[in-house]
Design an enzyme around this catalytic site. Structure first.
Site, PDB file in Angstrom:
ATOM      1  CE  LYS A  45      34.360  43.488  43.061  1.00  0.00           C
ATOM      2  NZ  LYS A  45      35.372  43.753  43.673  1.00  0.00           N
ATOM      3  CD1 TRP A  93      41.235  46.140  40.517  1.00  0.00           C
ATOM      4  CD2 TRP A  93      41.327  44.260  39.028  1.00  0.00           C
ATOM      5  NE1 TRP A  93      41.374  45.077  41.258  1.00  0.00           N
ATOM      6  CE2 TRP A  93      41.541  43.850  40.388  1.00  0.00           C
ATOM      7  CE3 TRP A  93      41.561  43.464  37.999  1.00  0.00           C
ATOM      8  CZ2 TRP A  93      41.714  42.696  40.646  1.00  0.00           C
ATOM      9  CZ3 TRP A  93      41.434  42.430  38.340  1.00  0.00           C
ATOM     10  CH2 TRP A  93      41.497  41.813  39.573  1.00  0.00           C
ATOM     11  CG  ASP A 137      36.786  43.554  34.508  1.00  0.00           C
ATOM     12  OD1 ASP A 137      35.833  42.922  35.016  1.00  0.00           O
ATOM     13  OD2 ASP A 137      38.013  43.769  35.086  1.00  0.00           O
TER      14      ASP A 137
HETATM   15  C1  LMR Z   1      39.212  46.022  44.276  1.00  0.00           C
HETATM   16  O1  LMR Z   1      39.328  46.583  42.973  1.00  0.00           O
HETATM   17  O2  LMR Z   1      39.383  46.623  45.330  1.00  0.00           O
HETATM   18  C2  LMR Z   1      38.518  44.463  43.979  1.00  0.00           C
HETATM   19  O3  LMR Z   1      38.030  44.423  42.734  1.00  0.00           O
HETATM   20  C3  LMR Z   1      39.222  43.731  44.987  1.00  0.00           C
HETATM   21  C4  LMR Z   1      40.543  43.259  44.296  1.00  0.00           C
HETATM   22  O4  LMR Z   1      40.517  41.962  44.097  1.00  0.00           O
HETATM   23  O5  LMR Z   1      41.166  44.033  43.999  1.00  0.00           O
END
Ligand code: LMR
Length: 399
Positions: free
Chosen positions: A249, A133, A214
């Protein structure tokens, strides 16, 4: 007169949130948002789950006062979160080895954990999957923790590079923190199998590594309890670890910032110390979390009727994503025969890693009004019956 701030570097924007804002401003009526990790229903709307609506109606009817919550959050919500993650009757809960704090989304949990690591495990560096992420690295680095990457995704096969991952983890210094996605890996949609999780346990134990899970997409993989497999495995195996989890989510309550951070400790005495220092960390950050978020989560998780409905809602969201994955696959196979699109079926959860280059993603956005993150990550939950054909045609045009 020059200001105090004239020397500031301009903010380049966030790769996900800024893109989502650009999408909102796009005037083209046929635009398709596959950028941000948000579940949209088949009509393209963020659903308001009926269980959440009823929980909120009950909260409103009770008209309770709104004091500050304790630093660590609502006791009832924290208990409910523990049961959700570790399972009723879990050994680590009975032994009082788990510390859970309600946090400002799971991002708040990640940040509190990062600050805690920086202060109390100063020699520990964090290892994240390659890729991960977009915000993981920024969060830990922002807390002053050094971040590195371990191999994870094999672009050639579209699958997990498990041997390379394991080899790397096996060579890390003792005390390293290993950030792992408990399910529905963001951004690739490629998860460890149960067998692979089991293989990691002795390695984590022998190398004295500290896992940091996570869990932001619980319920979007195989099911609510099923997606807690890794959490329960590590707990049953006696490991110490962190887990940040989110309800954004799974309950479709993004803006409520409903999440938690749990730490599984060696024993009760250690858990008390960890709780104290996490409280101190929260107090220094945002003092205490939000009472409305706690009320929703507590009610939905503990009221039997609401809980039943929530589980059905999560199953419906998961199944809709699986169905739209199959439809996209079918359309792409028809449009580009001979090309392998099987990864859309094998990748799980909200995301797929399309393998599209940044240039192809730019073309999708500019020429077809289809928005993906520039890494090629696509939020499959943005597809629906009304846009999947146009999206498949746009993909085929840029491939
Ligand atoms: C994403 O990865 O798109 C979501 O978790 C929203 C974010 O805050 O990035």
């Amino acid at each position: 007169m020059s200001g105090f701030f004239a020397h500031l570097e301009p903010y380049a924007g966030d790769p996900i949130l800024s893109l989502n804002e650009a999408f909102q401003k796009d005037a083209r009526p046929h635009k398709v948002n596959l950028s941000i990790g948000i579940y949209f229903d088949d009509a393209g709307r963020i659903p308001v789950l009926d269980c959440v609506r009823r929980a909120e109606a009950a909260l409103l009817a009770e008209s309770r006062p709104k004091p500050y919550l304790p630093i660590e959050g609502s006791p009832a919500m924290r208990r409910a979160v523990q049961a959700l993650l570790f399972g009723e009757g879990s050994r680590v809960l009975a032994d009082e080895r788990v510390v859970t704090l309600q946090t400002v989304g799971s991002s708040g949990g990640l940040k509190v954990g990062a600050d805690f690591i920086r202060r109390w495990l100063p020699a520990s560096e964090v290892w994240v999957s390659d890729p991960t992420w977009d915000n993981h690295r920024a969060m830990f680095e922002g807390a002053g923790v050094k971040v590195h990457a371990y191999p994870y995704y094999d672009a050639a096969t579209g699958a997990l590079a498990f041997d390379a991952m394991r080899e790397k983890l096996d060579a890390l210094p003792a005390g390293s923190v290993v950030l792992l996605h408990a399910c529905c890996h963001n951004p690739t949609g490629v998860d460890l199998s149960r067998e692979q999780w089991r293989t990691l346990v002795p390695l984590l134990r022998q190398r004295r590594l500290l896992p940091y899970l996570d869990l932001a997409y619980q319920g979007y993989g195989d099911g609510i309890a099923e997606d807690a497999f890794a959490v329960r495995l590590l707990a049953d195996e006696g490991l110490s670890f962190f887990v940040a989890n989110s309800f954004s989510k799974s309950m479709s309550v993004y803006g409520e910032r409903a999440g938690a951070l749990s730490v599984v400790c060696a024993d009760r005495a250690e858990a008390a110390l960890v709780m104290g220092q996490l409280q101190a960390t929260v107090r220094r950050n945002y003092s205490s979390p939000a009472i409305h978020a706690a009320g929703i989560v507590e009610k939905v998780l503990t009221d039997p009727a609401l809980r039943r409905d929530w589980e059905a809602d999560v199953a419906a969201m998961r199944e809709r994503i699986a169905a739209i994955r199959r439809r996209l696959h079918e359309l792409l196979v028809a449009a580009r025969p001979g090309r392998d699109f099987g990864y859309f079926l094998s990748q799980r959860g909200m995301f797929s890693y399309t393998g599209l280059s940044a240039a192809q993603v730019d073309r999708l956005r500019e020429e077809h009004a289809v928005y993906l993150v520039r890494s090629g990550r696509m939020c499959v939950a943005g597809l629906n019956g009304g846009n999947v054909e146009r999206t498949a045609a746009a993909f085929a045009a840029v491939l």
